[in-house]
Design a protein around this motif. Structure first.
Motif, short mmCIF file in Angstrom:
data_model
loop_
_atom_site.label_atom_id
_atom_site.label_comp_id
_atom_site.label_asym_id
_atom_site.label_seq_id
_atom_site.Cartn_x
_atom_site.Cartn_y
_atom_site.Cartn_z
N LEU B 64 34.30 101.18 78.27
CA LEU B 64 34.24 100.31 79.45
C LEU B 64 35.01 100.92 80.62
O LEU B 64 34.53 100.91 81.77
CB LEU B 64 34.81 98.92 79.08
CG LEU B 64 34.80 97.87 80.18
CD1 LEU B 64 33.38 97.60 80.65
CD2 LEU B 64 35.43 96.56 79.69
N GLU B 67 32.85 103.51 82.10
CA GLU B 67 31.70 102.90 82.78
C GLU B 67 32.10 102.36 84.16
O GLU B 67 31.36 102.50 85.13
CB GLU B 67 31.13 101.75 81.93
CG GLU B 67 30.47 102.18 80.64
CD GLU B 67 28.96 102.39 80.81
OE1 GLU B 67 28.43 102.02 81.87
OE2 GLU B 67 28.33 102.93 79.88
N ILE B 68 33.28 101.73 84.21
CA ILE B 68 33.73 101.16 85.48
C ILE B 68 34.04 102.27 86.48
O ILE B 68 33.63 102.21 87.64
CB ILE B 68 34.96 100.25 85.27
CG1 ILE B 68 34.58 99.03 84.43
CG2 ILE B 68 35.52 99.79 86.62
CD1 ILE B 68 35.75 98.18 84.02
N ARG B 71 31.01 103.82 88.08
CA ARG B 71 30.40 102.97 89.09
C ARG B 71 31.26 102.82 90.34
O ARG B 71 30.80 102.36 91.37
CB ARG B 71 30.02 101.63 88.49
CG ARG B 71 28.87 101.81 87.54
CD ARG B 71 28.41 100.58 86.83
NE ARG B 71 27.18 100.90 86.10
CZ ARG B 71 27.16 101.56 84.94
NH1 ARG B 71 28.27 101.93 84.37
NH2 ARG B 71 26.01 101.84 84.36
N ASN B 264 27.13 95.91 89.15
CA ASN B 264 27.91 96.98 88.53
C ASN B 264 28.55 96.53 87.23
O ASN B 264 28.53 97.24 86.23
CB ASN B 264 29.01 97.46 89.49
CG ASN B 264 28.49 98.49 90.47
OD1 ASN B 264 27.38 98.99 90.31
ND2 ASN B 264 29.28 98.79 91.47
N ALA B 268 27.93 97.83 83.49
CA ALA B 268 29.04 98.44 82.75
C ALA B 268 29.21 97.76 81.39
O ALA B 268 29.38 98.43 80.37
CB ALA B 268 30.34 98.33 83.56
N THR B 272 28.47 99.40 77.73
CA THR B 272 29.57 99.45 76.77
C THR B 272 29.14 98.91 75.41
O THR B 272 29.40 99.53 74.37
CB THR B 272 30.76 98.62 77.29
OG1 THR B 272 31.16 99.13 78.55
CG2 THR B 272 31.93 98.67 76.32
#
Lengths: 192, 425
Positions: B64, B67-68, B71, B264, B268, B272
């Motif tokens: 995660l 992923e954040i 973005r 977003n 994300a 995840t």
């Protein structure tokens, strides 16, 4: 529209419904994961500021992990994200690929059925004995376990329906649809 | 029985059965044909105890976090900054590829995610500035591979979980080899491009003012890395707690860059859960197979068989290394790693090698598998982001970096302290 067109489009409607349902479940899992982040952060802060101290974040996060991973199996399945080796698969004609896709889906169903049935034993034992976790929280174990067991049942259902859909569409020779449901995606930058 | 397991695994994988399911089915088979006691009764409990884990929840948290940050546009900003710092070297932007991949590896636990991110940012630049794309793309595939060696690393968490090795120690042990490899990648790029300037692209200089202006963009990544590693190293936080802190920091960074939008965050979270479930399915299957192998005594039989060969520890180790290089050509890496750990690690420990050290050696071998054809996930990922040319270009471009990895394997075996320096047992 012939009869087989109608059947194929009905199957696809069902699969799309299954996909949507799993996407919502996955989103819910994601939000629960954020809940785990909050719990863990409070626990960390609680070491500095005793007023915030709750305790048990590790235990609860473990339950959350069991829940989100298990319920996520079905999401990964409808998204065709589970790891498969395409060394032979990629070299076969469409019909051969479809046979392998059926085998792959059936193997997931087999695993799901077996694990779900033995998972039921674990749950039933916890209920019968009234087991509680051996921690200050003393949570009745059937609570996290029923969510975990549900995830395996849901995987049984999802893989069973996807297997049926793959078999029907293969018999109808709708290879493009079989590919959308059960094949190995070609690797792109969007894999993960 | 040894043949049943190896041939069974090969057949199931060739049939393209999902790897997690294949491991479960092998376990079921061991129970049906070889076990003196019914192992299936342990199935439910095994699966439950491998899923209910405070250590493993670090996996979705690190995913995660990555992923954040993706973005939030961190990779673009890092790349632009490293371009100004490294592009004067022979090979130009190729060094920025390696540098960005290294930086990103330090916040991401996955090699594929790292390669995908850097490739998306970097490949358009290769076109714009007229680079020979082979070495350029190969550097991204190889640099991305560092994602699993530099902490945090999903693969090291999995290794720690399956072999009961301390994850903080594994994380610390990965840092020096990871940085050495990044340095090796840059050195070989510079050497090759000095000899054959056409393999790189134009060297460009930037003013110091331009270089300094970009530095603030590196702060977020360095800060996330420093806090994750610092808190684990000092024992202030467990890997899982450090991951949760990292997620909060990533959210703060994303908010700073105005990237915390519903679209977003939704993407994300879904990404995840997908990655986590994919990894967990294999882990849970491996955990059950591990139990079945132990209960049927296969581990002991195999160790006995190998000891009977009389190769000595280093001869055996060489065999194991060769086996990973060979299998790495054909098998997806996470699957390769998880499926072999239950069998190989007990043997290696039995030979008297260090568990932490072998974890690092294994990761370097796995990284090599990621960039060697025909099955090398990072090659596909980079090619996917290129949207032109042929896969064989990326494969060729990765060869110099495979060489660096081989050197690293040799160094790790000759000087184990490279890995164990900061990770005292």
């Amino acid at each position: 529209m012939t009869g087989s067109d109608r059947l194929a489009s009905r199957v696809m409607t069902l699969v799309n419904g299954l996909r949507t349902a799993n996407r919502w479940i996955a989103l819910l899992c994601g939000m629960v994961l954020v809940g785990a982040v909050v719990l863990i952060i409070i626990e960390v802060l609680g070491r500095q500021f005793p007023a915030l101290h709750l305790g048990g974040a590790d235990e609860l996060s473990g339950y959350i992990m069991a829940a989100i991973a298990t319920w996520g199996f079905s999401y990964a399945l409808v998204e065709r994200a589970h790891v498969r080796i395409d060394l032979v698969h990629a070299r076969l004609p469409v019909g051969g690929r479809a046979v392998m896709d059926v085998i792959a889906m059936a193997s997931v169903l087999l695993v799901a059925i077996l694990v779900a049935s033995y998972a039921y034993d674990v749950l039933a034992k916890s209920v019968a004995r009234g087991s509680r976790s051996n921690t200050p929280l003393g949570i009745p174990l059937w609570m996290p376990q029923i969510i975990w067991f549900g995830g395996w049942v849901w995987l049984t259902l999802t893989s069973g329906l996807l297997l049926a859909a793959t078999v029907i569409l293969s018999l109808l020779r709708r290879w493009d649809m079989v590919e959308q449901i059960a094949s190995i995606p070609v690797e792109t930058g969007e894999v993960q | 029985m040894i043949w049943y397991v190896s041939i069974g695994l090969a057949v199931l994988l060739a049939l393209s059965v999902p790897v997690g399911a294949a491991l479960f089915i092998l376990g079921f088979g061991l129970d049906a044909f070889f076990s003196p006691m019914p192992l299936m009764r342990g199935l439910g409990q095994m699966v439950y105890s491998s899923s209910d884990s405070f250590l493993l929840i670090a996996i979705p948290l690190f995913v995660l976090l990555g992923e954040i940050l993706v973005r939030a546009g961190i990779a673009e900003r890092t790349y632009a900054t490293l371009d100004t710092w490294f592009s004067w070297l022979p090979g130009g932007l190729v060094h920025a590829n390696i540098g960005t991949a290294t930086m990103f590896s330090a916040t991401s636990g996955s090699s594929v995610a790292t390669a995908a991110t850097v490739a998306t940012v970097a490949m358009p630049q290769a076109r714009k500035q007229g680079y020979d794309q082979r070495l350029f793309a190969g550097a991204i595939a190889a640099g991305g591979a560092l994602g699993i060696l530099l902490p945090p690393s999903i693969n090291l968490i999995v290794y720690g979980f399956l072999t009961q090795t301390s994850v903080p120690q594994l994380f610390m042990a990965g840092i020096v080899p990871g940085l050495l490899m990044a340095l090796g990648f840059m050195i070989i790029t510079a050497i090759l491009c000095s000899i054959k300037p056409e393999w790189g692209g134009p060297s460009r200089s930037f003013t110091w003012a331009e270089r300094m202006a970009g530095l603030p963009h590196l702060i977020p990544v360095l800060m996330v890395f420093a806090i994750i590693i610092g808190s684990i190293y000092t024992g202030w936080a467990t890997p899982t707690e450090a991951a949760a802190i990292g997620v909060v920091m990533a959210l703060g960074i994303a908010a700073f860059y105005g990237a915390v939008t519903w679209t977003n965050m939704r993407a994300a979270l879904l990404g995840t859960i997908r990655t986590t479930s994919m990894v967990m399915f294999v882990i849970v299957g491996a955990y059950f197979l591990n139990f079945a192998l132990g209960a049927t005594g296969l581990n002991r039989a195999l160790s006995g068989f190998l000891e009977g060969l009389g190769l000595g520890p280093y001869g055996m180790l060489l065999m194991i290394v060769l086996m990973y290089i060979l299998l790495g050509f054909f098998i997806e890496t996470l699957a390769l790693m998880i499926a072999t750990i239950p069998i190989v690690v007990p043997i290696v420990i039995g030979l008297g090698f260090d568990k932490v050290w072998f974890g690092i050696l294994l990761i370097v071998l796995i990284e090599m598998a990621l960039i060697t054809p025909p099955v090398g996930l990072n090659l596909y990922v980079v090619q996917g982001a290129r949207k032109e040319g042929r896969l064989s270009d990326v494969m060729l471009g990765a060869i110099p970096f495979v060489f660096v990895m081989l050197v690293m394997v040799g160094l790790l075996i000759a000087f184990p302290s490279i890995a164990l320096l900061f990770a005292p047992a």
